[in-house]
Design a protein around this motif. Structure first.
Motif, PDB file in Angstrom:
ATOM      1  N   THR A  93       0.915  -1.188  -0.419  1.00  0.00           N
ATOM      2  CA  THR A  93       0.379   0.161   0.041  1.00  0.00           C
ATOM      3  C   THR A  93       0.863   0.991   0.529  1.00  0.00           C
ATOM      4  OG1 THR A  93      -0.313  -0.214   2.446  1.00  0.00           O
ATOM      5  CG2 THR A  93      -1.937  -0.830   1.399  1.00  0.00           C
ATOM      6  N   ASN A  94       2.052   0.760   1.139  1.00  0.00           N
ATOM      7  CA  ASN A  94       3.017   2.385   0.417  1.00  0.00           C
ATOM      8  C   ASN A  94       3.502   2.503  -0.863  1.00  0.00           C
ATOM      9  OD1 ASN A  94       4.574   4.429   1.914  1.00  0.00           O
ATOM     10  ND2 ASN A  94       6.387   3.169   1.700  1.00  0.00           N
ATOM     11  N   ASN A  95       3.544   1.518  -1.520  1.00  0.00           N
ATOM     12  CA  ASN A  95       4.478   1.911  -2.512  1.00  0.00           C
ATOM     13  C   ASN A  95       3.284   2.541  -3.739  1.00  0.00           C
ATOM     14  OD1 ASN A  95       6.642   0.316  -2.534  1.00  0.00           O
ATOM     15  ND2 ASN A  95       6.302  -1.335  -3.015  1.00  0.00           N
ATOM     16  N   VAL A  96       1.690   2.125  -3.576  1.00  0.00           N
ATOM     17  CA  VAL A  96       0.451   2.652  -4.014  1.00  0.00           C
ATOM     18  C   VAL A  96       0.812   4.129  -3.843  1.00  0.00           C
ATOM     19  CG1 VAL A  96      -2.282   2.386  -4.630  1.00  0.00           C
ATOM     20  CG2 VAL A  96      -0.798   0.409  -4.188  1.00  0.00           C
ATOM     21  N   VAL A  97       0.603   4.074  -2.741  1.00  0.00           N
ATOM     22  CA  VAL A  97       0.396   5.594  -2.461  1.00  0.00           C
ATOM     23  C   VAL A  97       2.066   6.781  -3.439  1.00  0.00           C
ATOM     24  CG1 VAL A  97       0.924   7.801  -0.281  1.00  0.00           C
ATOM     25  CG2 VAL A  97      -0.651   5.287  -0.066  1.00  0.00           C
ATOM     26  N   HIS A  98       2.659   5.637  -2.645  1.00  0.00           N
ATOM     27  CA  HIS A  98       4.015   7.094  -3.145  1.00  0.00           C
ATOM     28  C   HIS A  98       4.368   6.564  -4.778  1.00  0.00           C
ATOM     29  CE1 HIS A  98       4.513   8.443   0.741  1.00  0.00           C
ATOM     30  NE2 HIS A  98       4.768   7.668   1.418  1.00  0.00           N
ATOM     31  N   HIS A  99       4.178   5.710  -5.756  1.00  0.00           N
ATOM     32  CA  HIS A  99       5.302   5.195  -6.905  1.00  0.00           C
ATOM     33  C   HIS A  99       3.589   5.404  -7.828  1.00  0.00           C
ATOM     34  CE1 HIS A  99       8.240   5.303  -5.392  1.00  0.00           C
ATOM     35  NE2 HIS A  99       8.260   4.285  -3.871  1.00  0.00           N
ATOM     36  N   ALA A 100       2.482   5.043  -7.382  1.00  0.00           N
ATOM     37  CA  ALA A 100       1.371   4.428  -8.872  1.00  0.00           C
ATOM     38  C   ALA A 100       0.779   5.069  -9.420  1.00  0.00           C
ATOM     39  CB  ALA A 100       0.760   2.888  -8.298  1.00  0.00           C
ATOM     40  N   ALA A 101       0.160   6.469  -8.722  1.00  0.00           N
ATOM     41  CA  ALA A 101      -0.665   7.659  -9.108  1.00  0.00           C
ATOM     42  C   ALA A 101      -2.183   6.508  -9.585  1.00  0.00           C
ATOM     43  CB  ALA A 101      -0.304   8.234 -10.464  1.00  0.00           C
ATOM     44  N   ALA A 102      -2.234   5.694  -8.356  1.00  0.00           N
ATOM     45  CA  ALA A 102      -3.348   5.461  -8.630  1.00  0.00           C
ATOM     46  C   ALA A 102      -5.096   6.151  -8.035  1.00  0.00           C
ATOM     47  CB  ALA A 102      -3.180   3.906  -7.832  1.00  0.00           C
ATOM     48  N   SER A 103      -5.519   5.874  -8.800  1.00  0.00           N
ATOM     49  CA  SER A 103      -6.940   5.728  -7.729  1.00  0.00           C
ATOM     50  C   SER A 103      -8.277   4.987  -7.515  1.00  0.00           C
ATOM     51  CB  SER A 103      -8.313   6.909  -9.509  1.00  0.00           C
ATOM     52  OG  SER A 103      -8.450   6.204 -10.321  1.00  0.00           O
ATOM     53  N   CYS A 104      -7.321   3.633  -7.608  1.00  0.00           N
ATOM     54  CA  CYS A 104      -8.914   2.858  -6.781  1.00  0.00           C
ATOM     55  C   CYS A 104      -7.004   1.522  -6.193  1.00  0.00           C
ATOM     56  CB  CYS A 104      -9.132   2.107  -7.806  1.00  0.00           C
ATOM     57  SG  CYS A 104     -10.436   3.059  -8.686  1.00  0.00           S
ATOM     58  N   LEU A 105      -8.015   0.864  -5.333  1.00  0.00           N
ATOM     59  CA  LEU A 105      -6.617   0.104  -4.832  1.00  0.00           C
ATOM     60  C   LEU A 105      -7.610  -0.896  -4.579  1.00  0.00           C
ATOM     61  CD1 LEU A 105      -4.389  -0.384  -2.698  1.00  0.00           C
ATOM     62  CD2 LEU A 105      -5.478   0.315  -1.149  1.00  0.00           C
ATOM     63  N   GLU A 106      -7.278  -1.735  -4.665  1.00  0.00           N
ATOM     64  CA  GLU A 106      -8.081  -3.935  -4.167  1.00  0.00           C
ATOM     65  C   GLU A 106      -6.683  -4.396  -3.154  1.00  0.00           C
ATOM     66  OE1 GLU A 106     -10.094  -7.272  -5.996  1.00  0.00           O
ATOM     67  OE2 GLU A 106      -9.658  -5.482  -7.422  1.00  0.00           O
ATOM     68  N   ILE A 107      -7.952  -4.477  -1.937  1.00  0.00           N
ATOM     69  CA  ILE A 107      -6.990  -5.444  -0.826  1.00  0.00           C
ATOM     70  C   ILE A 107      -7.310  -6.588  -0.728  1.00  0.00           C
ATOM     71  CG2 ILE A 107      -6.063  -5.305   1.177  1.00  0.00           C
ATOM     72  CD1 ILE A 107      -4.981  -2.708   0.785  1.00  0.00           C
ATOM     73  N   GLN A 108      -7.775  -8.033  -1.034  1.00  0.00           N
ATOM     74  CA  GLN A 108      -8.332  -9.218  -0.461  1.00  0.00           C
ATOM     75  C   GLN A 108      -7.471  -9.835  -0.239  1.00  0.00           C
ATOM     76  OE1 GLN A 108      -8.887 -11.558  -3.875  1.00  0.00           O
ATOM     77  NE2 GLN A 108     -10.530 -11.629  -3.537  1.00  0.00           N
ATOM     78  N   LEU A 109      -8.093 -10.252   1.005  1.00  0.00           N
ATOM     79  CA  LEU A 109      -6.987 -12.144   1.503  1.00  0.00           C
ATOM     80  C   LEU A 109      -8.285 -13.396   1.904  1.00  0.00           C
ATOM     81  CD1 LEU A 109      -4.965 -12.592   3.527  1.00  0.00           C
ATOM     82  CD2 LEU A 109      -6.998 -11.901   5.710  1.00  0.00           C
ATOM     83  N   VAL A 110      -7.667 -14.425   1.207  1.00  0.00           N
ATOM     84  CA  VAL A 110      -8.719 -15.881   0.681  1.00  0.00           C
ATOM     85  C   VAL A 110      -8.099 -16.348   1.767  1.00  0.00           C
ATOM     86  CG1 VAL A 110      -9.254 -17.181  -0.729  1.00  0.00           C
ATOM     87  CG2 VAL A 110      -9.097 -14.401  -0.853  1.00  0.00           C
ATOM     88  N   VAL A 111      -8.581 -16.940   2.663  1.00  0.00           N
ATOM     89  CA  VAL A 111      -8.020 -18.067   3.332  1.00  0.00           C
ATOM     90  C   VAL A 111      -8.476 -19.849   2.638  1.00  0.00           C
ATOM     91  CG1 VAL A 111      -7.369 -19.697   5.404  1.00  0.00           C
ATOM     92  CG2 VAL A 111      -7.625 -17.067   5.056  1.00  0.00           C
TER      93      VAL A 111
END
Length: 179
Positions: A93-111
């Motif tokens: 998420t730090n990389n997304v914030v500082h490098h991606a210039a993104a508008s959307c973030l998706e996080i998924q955890l699956v067990v």
């Protein structure tokens, strides 16, 4: 100490006591630093809530549109596995914030079937994987090392202009309630 031992045993003892106290201080500081490396949100909230808090805080702070898919519960995972998942999520998420210039973030955890998959994706600028270390960025190599140390694998899919997807696959080693 060795040099003074036969010449001035009193001075030798003083040096020895000073060395012992220095070692004790160093050990206390090392223990404090090691404790600080553990992500306190994990201890306070557990993995699922800590990931939720991380994702929501990042999205709120940066204005990213967040898609968050987390299970209600996870098995009682080994602390090192939880730590790896959380730290990779933090770095990604730090990389997304500082490098991606993104508008959307998706996080998924699956067990699933004894395995855990963390996925962090964005719709940002992407990059060429070969450029990552050459440009002095060590986040992805660090995440790969964390994954390997925990018995898992980190996969990165990206290309310029296409966003980035990071997937961490780990064995879901469980622990007893007392550990």
């Amino acid at each position: 100490v060795d040099g003074y031992w036969d010449v001035d045993d009193h001075l030798a003892r003083q040096h020895l006591q000073l060395a012992q106290e220095t070692v004790r201080r160093g050990l206390r500081e090392t223990r404090r630093a090691m404790k600080a490396l553990r992500a306190s949100p994990l201890d306070e909230l557990g993995l699922v809530l800590a990931l939720r808090q991380l994702a929501e805080t990042v999205a709120e702070r940066t204005g990213l549109q967040l898609s968050l898919q987390l299970p209600k519960h996870t098995p009682l995972l080994d602390k090192d596995i939880e730590q790896t998942i959380f730290r990779v999520a933090q770095e990604a998420t730090n990389n997304v914030v500082h490098h991606a210039a993104a508008s959307c973030l998706e996080i998924q955890l699956v067990v699933n079937n004894g395995w855990i998959r963390l996925s962090v994706s964005d719709d940002g600028t992407g990059f060429e994987l070969n450029d990552e270390v050459q440009n002095g960025h060590y986040g992805i190599p660090g995440m790969r090392e964390r994954a390997a140390l925990a018995g898992g694998v980190l996969e990165v899919k990206t290309s310029k202009g296409e966003g980035t997807s990071i997937s961490l696959d780990l064995p879901g080693q469980t622990r007893s309630k007392g550990s």
